[in-house]
Scaffold this motif. Structure first.
Motif, PDB file in Angstrom:
ATOM      1  N   LEU A   1       3.574   4.239  -7.286  1.00 17.80           N
ATOM      2  CA  LEU A   1       2.924   3.119  -7.964  1.00 17.80           C
ATOM      3  C   LEU A   1       1.523   2.880  -7.419  1.00 17.80           C
ATOM      4  O   LEU A   1       0.584   2.619  -8.179  1.00 17.80           O
ATOM      5  CB  LEU A   1       3.769   1.854  -7.817  1.00 17.80           C
ATOM      6  N   VAL A   2       1.380   2.968  -6.096  1.00 19.24           N
ATOM      7  CA  VAL A   2       0.060   2.778  -5.486  1.00 19.24           C
ATOM      8  C   VAL A   2      -0.906   3.850  -5.957  1.00 19.24           C
ATOM      9  O   VAL A   2      -2.049   3.553  -6.355  1.00 19.24           O
ATOM     10  CB  VAL A   2       0.176   2.781  -3.946  1.00 19.24           C
ATOM     11  N   VAL A   3      -0.467   5.105  -5.930  1.00 19.41           N
ATOM     12  CA  VAL A   3      -1.330   6.208  -6.377  1.00 19.41           C
ATOM     13  C   VAL A   3      -1.688   6.051  -7.850  1.00 19.41           C
ATOM     14  O   VAL A   3      -2.846   6.228  -8.252  1.00 19.41           O
ATOM     15  CB  VAL A   3      -0.638   7.568  -6.119  1.00 19.41           C
ATOM     16  N   SER A   4      -0.699   5.702  -8.669  1.00 23.50           N
ATOM     17  CA  SER A   4      -0.941   5.539 -10.107  1.00 23.50           C
ATOM     18  C   SER A   4      -1.926   4.401 -10.373  1.00 23.50           C
ATOM     19  O   SER A   4      -2.812   4.531 -11.222  1.00 23.50           O
ATOM     20  CB  SER A   4       0.372   5.263 -10.839  1.00 23.50           C
ATOM     21  N   SER A   5      -1.765   3.288  -9.648  1.00 28.24           N
ATOM     22  CA  SER A   5      -2.672   2.162  -9.864  1.00 28.24           C
ATOM     23  C   SER A   5      -4.100   2.532  -9.485  1.00 28.24           C
ATOM     24  O   SER A   5      -5.053   2.135 -10.166  1.00 28.24           O
ATOM     25  CB  SER A   5      -2.204   0.943  -9.069  1.00 28.24           C
ATOM     26  N   VAL A   6      -4.262   3.309  -8.413  1.00 27.27           N
ATOM     27  CA  VAL A   6      -5.603   3.753  -8.010  1.00 27.27           C
ATOM     28  C   VAL A   6      -6.205   4.671  -9.074  1.00 27.27           C
ATOM     29  O   VAL A   6      -7.385   4.538  -9.445  1.00 27.27           O
ATOM     30  CB  VAL A   6      -5.551   4.469  -6.645  1.00 27.27           C
ATOM     31  N   LEU A   7      -5.393   5.584  -9.609  1.00 28.47           N
ATOM     32  CA  LEU A   7      -5.892   6.522 -10.622  1.00 28.47           C
ATOM     33  C   LEU A   7      -6.267   5.802 -11.913  1.00 28.47           C
ATOM     34  O   LEU A   7      -7.338   6.049 -12.483  1.00 28.47           O
ATOM     35  CB  LEU A   7      -4.839   7.599 -10.893  1.00 28.47           C
ATOM     36  N   TRP A   8      -5.388   4.912 -12.389  1.00 28.47           N
ATOM     37  CA  TRP A   8      -5.680   4.171 -13.621  1.00 28.47           C
ATOM     38  C   TRP A   8      -6.922   3.299 -13.450  1.00 28.47           C
ATOM     39  O   TRP A   8      -7.763   3.222 -14.353  1.00 28.47           O
ATOM     40  CB  TRP A   8      -4.495   3.294 -14.018  1.00 28.47           C
ATOM     41  N   THR A   9      -7.047   2.675 -12.283  1.00 30.84           N
ATOM     42  CA  THR A   9      -8.211   1.821 -12.029  1.00 30.84           C
ATOM     43  C   THR A   9      -9.490   2.645 -11.971  1.00 30.84           C
ATOM     44  O   THR A   9     -10.533   2.240 -12.513  1.00 30.84           O
ATOM     45  CB  THR A   9      -8.032   1.042 -10.712  1.00 30.84           C
ATOM     46  N   ALA A  10      -9.419   3.812 -11.343  1.00 32.03           N
ATOM     47  CA  ALA A  10     -10.593   4.689 -11.278  1.00 32.03           C
ATOM     48  C   ALA A  10     -11.018   5.129 -12.674  1.00 32.03           C
ATOM     49  O   ALA A  10     -12.215   5.120 -13.020  1.00 32.03           O
ATOM     50  CB  ALA A  10     -10.288   5.901 -10.403  1.00 32.03           C
ATOM     51  N   LEU A  11     -10.049   5.507 -13.498  1.00 33.76           N
ATOM     52  CA  LEU A  11     -10.362   5.924 -14.874  1.00 33.76           C
ATOM     53  C   LEU A  11     -10.958   4.768 -15.669  1.00 33.76           C
ATOM     54  O   LEU A  11     -11.883   4.964 -16.473  1.00 33.76           O
ATOM     55  CB  LEU A  11      -9.091   6.442 -15.559  1.00 33.76           C
TER      56      LEU A  11
END
Length: 493
Positions: free
Chosen positions: A351-361
């Motif tokens: 979840l942490v990794v996904s949130s970072v990726l979605w936020t970066a995009l």
């Protein structure tokens, strides 16, 4: 006079530009912080076991009351409210180091030989309290907003924006779709056999879910037109409404399952769909058509609802992507596992990794040095899609972190029934009930919203009267949800 008041109400919800991302995040942070305080009270003090009348009152105050004041009287000082939630939670958590649940006798009890083998077997897809609490909270804030927006106490910056920008209610619509996508993947995870049912069979099954929603959309359309109810046409169009958007999602998801066989990632599929739709908006006349065209035929009259559907479908698929790794049981990790391993294999890490990726995009899509796009809920464009995915993923990550640290032994039970009991005790009764019967709750909220607007001059009411109406309204909704849950009634689509 009636027409003048109707026009005034339409103007009251029109022409807004929203607020900043920081403002929205600050106000919405009260939801997971409320869950934190509830969890600490239950873990350390067993405040909600047994579930007495006083426990219901405190549960109502935390699960519904905090959200209500966060979006009204505390809307100008969200960090004061957030501090008032964190301070008692931290004090109770650190001063009482011995958690009161699960009970020690329950934690050590081995399965009896006479226990049914199926009962002793742990569920591969256990009910996750952090998801239930978050989905329940999202439903609560949605119900509050759809009525509160008609009163002056609800800040205009929280109302849906006209064309471009971000607001709390814009996020609420997308989050409703996203969280439905998260739990919708449960059925496919249960029946995963490697072979996809024929398209015709999937479409027939999807219609069972779609037709009731389309029927509700039709009833809402007829009632709104028949009662001459105030409408904001640029939200979805002249005839379209949110029920139609929800109703058309299941058949299209069934079609996308065929593509899933070629691209086995809901996240990739959702991004591909959102990008293709964004290209159509930017490289053709579609964007201008949606925003400025004259309403001359059925397509142009409902262009916002029809075309924004593709953005909401992408959001739903992204929610399914999150569900594929949050719904299954956590794989046991070694105590000495590295941070890299925990990020890659634990649900919280994913979840942490996904949130970072979605936020970066998302920031790439709106950055001057990126795509330079602007969020538009009316179009449901690419940055809106990425914003919804980012917001919901990090909010769910916060809820997962709360569950991980406050209830560390939640999934250490040795039998299914014992684990189910622990999960129920780690979940707010109101949020559980609201989540269990989300359709009934949402319908009641819409009916009560219409009733209030038809019988009360909402724009002329003072703060005290407004809060009295809103408190009564949300109490009725929570009461219905609890009653249905106690009666063991689940209204499913």
């Amino acid at each position: 006079m009636a027409n003048d008041y109707k026009q005034l109400k339409t103007q009251h919800v029109s022409g807004h530009v929203g607020s900043s991302l920081f403002d929205i995040n600050s106000v919405s942070l009260s939801m997971p912080l409320t869950i934190l305080l509830w969890s600490v009270l239950q873990s350390r003090m067993r405040q909600f076991t047994p579930y007495t009348a006083s426990a219901f009152f405190i549960d109502l105050l935390l699960s519904c009351g905090i959200t209500l004041v966060a979006t009204t009287v505390y809307s100008s000082s969200p960090w004061l409210l957030n501090t008032l939630l964190v301070a008692p939670a931290a004090m109770i958590y650190f001063t009482d180091s011995k958690p009161a649940m699960p009970r020690q006798s329950s934690a050590r009890r081995p399965p009896k030989k006479s226990d049914d083998a199926e009962q002793a077997k742990l569920d591969a897809l256990p009910i996750k309290p952090f998801l239930t609490n978050y989905r329940g909270s999202m439903m609560v804030i949605t119900c509050i907003a759809i009525l509160a927006v008609d009163f002056r106490i609800f800040p205009r910056r929280f109302a849906k924006v006209e064309n471009w920008g971000t607001s709390l209610m814009d996020m609420g619509v997308g989050s409703f779709v996203f969280t439905n996508g998260v739990v919708s993947v449960r059925s496919s995870l249960k029946t995963k056999t490697g072979e996809l049912p024929p398209l015709a069979k999937r479409l027939v099954a999807s219609l069972r879910h779609a037709l009731p929603l389309i029927a509700l959309g039709t009833v809402r359309l007829v009632s709104v037109k028949g009662l001459d109810y105030a409408e904001h046409v640029t939200e979805y169009g002249v005839h379209w409404n949110f029920f139609f958007t929800l109703g058309f999602i299941p058949p299209f998801v069934a079609i996308f399952q065929s593509i899933f066989a070629l691209v086995p990632s809901y996240a990739v599929l959702s991004c591909a769909l959102a990008c293709i739709y964004e290209i159509a908006l930017d490289k053709t006349n579609l964007g201008a058509f949606i925003l400025t065209a004259q309403r001359t035929d059925i397509l142009s009259k409902n262009r916002e609802g029809i075309f924004s559907f593709f953005g909401y479908l992408a959001i739903f698929l992204a929610g399914q992507s999150l569900g594929t790794y949050t719904l299954p049981r956590q794989v046991p990790l070694d105590k000495d596992a590295s941070i890299k391993t925990r990020l890659r294999q634990s649900i919280l890490g994913k979840l942490v990794v996904s949130s970072v990726l979605w936020t970066a995009l998302f920031y790439i899509s709106i950055s001057y040095y990126g795509l330079g796009l602007v969020v538009s809920r009316r179009l449901a464009n690419l940055p809106y899609f990425l914003w919804v995915c980012s917001f919901n993923t990090y909010q769910i990550a916060i809820c997962c972190a709360i569950e991980t640290f406050v209830f560390p032994n939640l999934y250490t039970a040795v039998a299914r029934g014992e684990e189910k009991q622990r999960c129920r005790e780690a979940t707010s009764q109101i949020l559980y009930a609201v989540n269990r019967n989300g359709l009934a709750v949402f319908l009641l909220a819409n009916l009560l919203t219409g009733l209030v607007n038809l019988t009360m001059p909402t724009l002329d009411m003072g703060v005290v009267n407004t809060m009295a109406v809103l408190v009564t309204y949300i109490t009725c909704i929570a009461g219905l949800a609890i009653w249905l849950d106690r009666a063991d009634v689940s209204i499913k689509l």
